[in-house]
Scaffold this motif. Structure first.
Motif, PDB file in Angstrom:
ATOM      1  N   LEU A   1      45.647  44.433  37.664  1.00 24.17           N
ATOM      2  CA  LEU A   1      46.691  44.105  38.641  1.00 24.17           C
ATOM      3  C   LEU A   1      46.090  43.921  40.037  1.00 24.17           C
ATOM      4  N   ALA A   2      45.137  44.796  40.395  1.00 20.28           N
ATOM      5  CA  ALA A   2      44.499  44.693  41.711  1.00 20.28           C
ATOM      6  C   ALA A   2      43.664  43.413  41.806  1.00 20.28           C
ATOM      7  N   LEU A   3      42.919  43.142  40.747  1.00 22.65           N
ATOM      8  CA  LEU A   3      42.087  41.934  40.693  1.00 22.65           C
ATOM      9  C   LEU A   3      42.944  40.686  40.911  1.00 22.65           C
ATOM     10  N   ALA A   4      44.078  40.633  40.197  1.00 21.18           N
ATOM     11  CA  ALA A   4      44.964  39.470  40.292  1.00 21.18           C
ATOM     12  C   ALA A   4      45.593  39.358  41.675  1.00 21.18           C
ATOM     13  N   THR A   5      45.917  40.506  42.271  1.00 16.74           N
ATOM     14  CA  THR A   5      46.547  40.482  43.595  1.00 16.74           C
ATOM     15  C   THR A   5      45.621  39.850  44.634  1.00 16.74           C
ATOM     16  N   PHE A   6      44.368  40.271  44.649  1.00 16.48           N
ATOM     17  CA  PHE A   6      43.437  39.748  45.662  1.00 16.48           C
ATOM     18  C   PHE A   6      43.021  38.307  45.349  1.00 16.48           C
ATOM     19  N   ALA A   7      42.867  37.985  44.048  1.00 11.17           N
ATOM     20  CA  ALA A   7      42.553  36.595  43.697  1.00 11.17           C
ATOM     21  C   ALA A   7      43.695  35.690  44.158  1.00 11.17           C
ATOM     22  N   GLY A   8      44.912  36.181  44.002  1.00 11.15           N
ATOM     23  CA  GLY A   8      46.099  35.398  44.337  1.00 11.15           C
ATOM     24  C   GLY A   8      46.202  35.037  45.811  1.00 11.15           C
ATOM     25  N   ILE A   9      45.677  35.875  46.690  1.00  8.56           N
ATOM     26  CA  ILE A   9      45.731  35.525  48.118  1.00  8.56           C
ATOM     27  C   ILE A   9      44.428  34.857  48.584  1.00  8.56           C
ATOM     28  N   GLY A  10      43.573  34.516  47.624  1.00  7.81           N
ATOM     29  CA  GLY A  10      42.355  33.781  47.981  1.00  7.81           C
ATOM     30  C   GLY A  10      41.240  34.650  48.532  1.00  7.81           C
ATOM     31  N   LEU A  11      41.291  35.950  48.254  1.00  4.87           N
ATOM     32  CA  LEU A  11      40.191  36.835  48.659  1.00  4.87           C
ATOM     33  C   LEU A  11      39.682  37.570  47.411  1.00  4.87           C
ATOM     34  N   PRO A  12      39.023  36.822  46.499  1.00  9.68           N
ATOM     35  CA  PRO A  12      38.653  37.421  45.217  1.00  9.68           C
ATOM     36  C   PRO A  12      37.727  38.632  45.363  1.00  9.68           C
ATOM     37  N   VAL A  13      37.869  39.573  44.444  1.00  5.59           N
ATOM     38  CA  VAL A  13      37.098  40.819  44.507  1.00  5.59           C
ATOM     39  C   VAL A  13      36.308  41.082  43.215  1.00  5.59           C
ATOM     40  N   ASP A  14      36.156  40.048  42.356  1.00  2.00           N
ATOM     41  CA  ASP A  14      35.440  40.256  41.075  1.00  2.00           C
ATOM     42  C   ASP A  14      34.077  40.896  41.284  1.00  2.00           C
ATOM     43  N   ASP A  15      33.319  40.326  42.255  1.00  4.40           N
ATOM     44  CA  ASP A  15      31.954  40.833  42.485  1.00  4.40           C
ATOM     45  C   ASP A  15      31.987  42.295  42.925  1.00  4.40           C
ATOM     46  N   ILE A  16      32.976  42.648  43.744  1.00  6.42           N
ATOM     47  CA  ILE A  16      33.093  44.046  44.213  1.00  6.42           C
ATOM     48  C   ILE A  16      33.347  44.965  43.020  1.00  6.42           C
ATOM     49  N   LEU A  17      34.287  44.570  42.168  1.00  9.22           N
ATOM     50  CA  LEU A  17      34.635  45.420  41.025  1.00  9.22           C
ATOM     51  C   LEU A  17      33.474  45.523  40.034  1.00  9.22           C
ATOM     52  N   ASP A  18      32.683  44.434  39.894  1.00  8.61           N
ATOM     53  CA  ASP A  18      31.527  44.488  38.992  1.00  8.61           C
ATOM     54  C   ASP A  18      30.517  45.548  39.414  1.00  8.61           C
ATOM     55  N   ARG A  19      30.365  45.736  40.731  1.00  8.01           N
ATOM     56  CA  ARG A  19      29.392  46.724  41.219  1.00  8.01           C
ATOM     57  C   ARG A  19      29.982  48.128  41.327  1.00  8.01           C
ATOM     58  N   SER A  20      31.303  48.241  41.108  1.00  7.10           N
ATOM     59  CA  SER A  20      31.989  49.496  41.413  1.00  7.10           C
ATOM     60  C   SER A  20      31.901  50.517  40.287  1.00  7.10           C
ATOM     61  N   ASP A  21      32.281  51.756  40.610  1.00  6.85           N
ATOM     62  CA  ASP A  21      32.309  52.835  39.628  1.00  6.85           C
ATOM     63  C   ASP A  21      33.763  53.301  39.569  1.00  6.85           C
ATOM     64  N   LEU A  22      34.472  52.915  38.498  1.00  7.21           N
ATOM     65  CA  LEU A  22      35.926  52.989  38.557  1.00  7.21           C
ATOM     66  C   LEU A  22      36.564  54.121  37.760  1.00  7.21           C
ATOM     67  N   TYR A  23      35.825  54.690  36.807  1.00  8.41           N
ATOM     68  CA  TYR A  23      36.501  55.651  35.929  1.00  8.41           C
ATOM     69  C   TYR A  23      35.881  57.037  36.008  1.00  8.41           C
ATOM     70  N   ASP A  24      36.714  57.995  35.726  1.00 12.23           N
ATOM     71  CA  ASP A  24      36.422  59.413  35.764  1.00 12.23           C
ATOM     72  C   ASP A  24      35.195  59.780  34.926  1.00 12.23           C
ATOM     73  N   ARG A  25      34.362  60.674  35.443  1.00 12.54           N
ATOM     74  CA  ARG A  25      33.196  61.130  34.699  1.00 12.54           C
ATOM     75  C   ARG A  25      32.810  62.504  35.204  1.00 12.54           C
ATOM     76  N   GLU A  26      32.229  63.311  34.343  1.00 10.21           N
ATOM     77  CA  GLU A  26      31.761  64.646  34.713  1.00 10.21           C
ATOM     78  C   GLU A  26      30.799  64.577  35.920  1.00 10.21           C
ATOM     79  N   GLY A  27      31.026  65.425  36.917  1.00 12.47           N
ATOM     80  CA  GLY A  27      30.098  65.495  38.053  1.00 12.47           C
ATOM     81  C   GLY A  27      30.362  64.491  39.154  1.00 12.47           C
ATOM     82  N   LYS A  28      31.184  63.486  38.847  1.00 19.58           N
ATOM     83  CA  LYS A  28      31.436  62.437  39.823  1.00 19.58           C
ATOM     84  C   LYS A  28      32.441  62.895  40.881  1.00 19.58           C
ATOM     85  N   TYR A  29      32.293  62.373  42.094  1.00 23.80           N
ATOM     86  CA  TYR A  29      33.232  62.650  43.192  1.00 23.80           C
ATOM     87  C   TYR A  29      34.656  62.318  42.725  1.00 23.80           C
ATOM     88  N   PRO A  30      35.599  63.262  42.847  1.00 23.52           N
ATOM     89  CA  PRO A  30      36.897  63.076  42.184  1.00 23.52           C
ATOM     90  C   PRO A  30      37.915  62.211  42.942  1.00 23.52           C
TER      91      PRO A  30
END
Ligand code: ZN
Length: 559
Positions: free
Chosen positions: A287-316
């Motif tokens: 939903l977030a990806l589509a929202t930013f693509a829709g206004i012409g400010l795509p974020v695919d590259d940002i999300l590709d480099r990002s750390d998005l899901y919960d994991r042991e030891g990770k900043y919560p």
């Protein structure tokens, strides 16, 4: 622009006579900046990468290395010779090029803030570390039994027995008494450091070096006070009746522990609706990806480099990170398909597009947001969409009837939340200002004077303690809180401009932001690309036609 021949001679000369041919102040400054960036850019990028590593793994060594790099960066800016040079240039009035002047201002404030005598700085860092450790290890108690923050949260949001609530509320404040002596000692040291470089208090130093003015903040908060007092009193009266009923007491008997949050900074759940229901079968990332693509400010590259899901030891929690001011932008989240994480990913991507879409041709020192609160504003502008009925209808495929249901409740919730936050921010702003003006006054009573005045909450009976110091921001982000409020004000000012000028509409009722490229174009050209090229209030005036004001926030949420 300087003549070509001059610059050829200049280059030739400088090969033979390094350091002494630069006869204009602007050349000297440019040289200083070039050397400075060569020194600071690599280490900043290194520190940013180390922070990313530390927060994604929780690895102790990475945190230690980060701390070391931060000290190195601080050392660069505490150099008294560099500061003297910048101060002299700034006072000379010889820097006319606007881009150089902006860079000079940025450097000046950065150096100024770090001109602390090394021994004093050492004491401040040691005290700060001690407070943080005390804070993170401390557990409050209820009748001698230890309780966690989440126990307290559960009691404050669900318990109907007033006595249990009182104990839980008090447990949430106990850390204040545990750190107060060290904290006040730190406040005095901060003031000492500020006075040594000509400021009346650390509060003034903090405000001035972040390019704000105390009178300007006073004026904005006074305006906000006047415009929100009556609506707040009305909403709070209505709330008091609902709460009193739920506890079987009269509204007059309500005490601070009856409001679902230790500081009454969030709306009690009585108006809250379960928006999670609408998100549980959706993918908030998509939903977030589509929202930013829709206004012409795509974020695919940002999300590709990002750390998005919960994991042991990770900043919560979550944050957005501009690693190198050259396009490597990432976000950290712990996504779940809930309304809260929908809001969070939209918020963090709001920060991230601000970093990604800076004009790469601007100098390094200006490739950052105009101010920390202006990036907060863009983040809030997008974060607010997760509760926006028009956006929800388009993105979640609501029927007209579903949208109407949401609209009813969310309007009330948003209004209450915003007005409540404004009143709470006033308490924080005025208290910190007076705390640093005189840390030896009766602060505990001062706190309750402000709470009674701005939040309309009664002080508990008996002599007040230092429970206020349990608010984490006093120690982790001193003299900063007002910026959250300024962010809300600017988010509303941008929204107003987008609706009325960019989209040319009369009202925002059907403004969903979905698929509106004009919104992305507007933001990119006027807010994101310029970065720190202009002072924040010049940027706002250029982007919206007037300097920062509280009136559009009031119009959006209160009138
Ligand atoms: Zn933010």
């Amino acid at each position: 622009m300087k003549g070509l021949s001059f610059s050829i001679i200049f280059v030739t000369f400088s090969l033979f006579l390094p350091g002494c041919v630069h006869n204009t102040a602007e050349d000297q400054l440019q040289d200083f900046i070039t050397t400075h960036i060569a020194q600071v850019e690599l280490i900043t990028t290194h520190a940013n990468l180390t922070y990313w590593k530390a927060s994604t793994t929780g690895n102790r060594q990475d945190y230690d290395q980060l701390h070391q790099l931060q000290i190195e960066i601080r050392q660069i800016y505490s150099d008294p010779q560099g500061y003297a040079f910048i101060q002299e240039l700034r006072g000379s009035g010889q820097i006319e090029d606007p881009r150089l002047r902006r860079q000079l201002d940025k450097l000046y404030y950065q150096y100024l803030r770090n001109q602390i005598e090394p021994d004093l700085l050492k004491k401040m860092v040691a005290l700060d570390t001690k407070i943080q450790q005390r804070y993170s290890k401390f557990r409050g108690t209820m009748e001698d039994k230890e309780v966690t923050n989440s126990d307290i949260y559960t009691i404050l949001t669900t318990e109907t027995d007033s006595r249990t609530r009182e104990l839980a509320w008090k447990a949430s404040k106990q850390v204040g008494e545990a750190i107060i002596d060290d904290f006040l000692q730190l406040v005095r040291l901060c003031n000492k450091a500020a006075r040594a470089i000509g400021f009346d208090s650390f509060h003034t130093l903090s405000v001035i070096t972040s390019e704000q003015r105390v009178e300007e903040l006073d004026r904005l908060f006074a305006e906000l006070d006047e415009l929100t007092y009556e609506p707040f009193a009305r909403l709070k009266d209505e709330l008091d009746h609902i709460l009193a009923d739920s506890y079987g007491v009269t509204p007059e008997e309500l005490m601070p522990w009856h409001y679902h949050d230790p500081f009454f900074q969030r709306t009690p759940l009585v108006y809250e609706q379960d928006l999670d229901f609408y998100y549980k079968d959706k993918d908030v990332k998509a939903l977030a990806l589509a929202t930013f693509a829709g206004i012409g400010l795509p974020v695919d590259d940002i999300l590709d480099r990002s750390d998005l899901y919960d994991r042991e030891g990770k900043y919560p929690h979550a944050y957005s990170h501009d690693v190198d001011r050259r396009g490597d932008v990432r976000i950290l989240c712990n996504l779940q398909n809930t309304e809260r994480w929908m809001e969070t990913i939209l918020h963090e991507l709001g920060h991230a597009i601000y970093s990604k879409y800076h004009d790469p041709n601007e100098p390094w020192l200006l490739r950052e947001p105009a101010h920390s609160f202006t990036t907060e504003a863009v983040a809030m502008l997008f974060g607010r969409l997760s509760r926006n009925p028009a956006w929800m209808q388009k993105m979640l495929g609501f029927t007209q009837k579903q949208r109407a249901e949401i609209e009813e409740v969310s309007r009330k919730y948003l209004q209450f939340q915003q007005v409540l936050f404004a009143r709470w921010a006033m308490v924080m702003y005025h208290f910190e200002k007076q705390l640093y003006a005189n840390p030896d006054q009766d602060l505990n009573n001062l706190w309750w004077d402000l709470v009674e005045r701005y939040q309309l909450i009664k002080r508990p009976p008996g002599p007040p303690d230092a429970g206020w110091a349990s608010k984490l921001h006093f120690t982790t982000a001193p003299c900063y809180y007002h910026n959250y409020m300024l962010g809300e004000l600017l988010a509303s000012q941008l929204h107003h401009h987008i609706v009325h000028t960019v989209l040319g509409l009369e009202s925002d009722r059907n403004v969903s932001y979905v698929g509106q490229k004009a919104i992305g174009d507007y933001l990119r050209k006027n807010v994101l690309e310029p970065g720190a090229r202009y002072h924040w209030n010049d940027m706002i005036a250029r982007a919206t036609g007037e300097p920062l004001t509280a009136k559009y926030f009031v119009r959006q949420f209160i009138e």
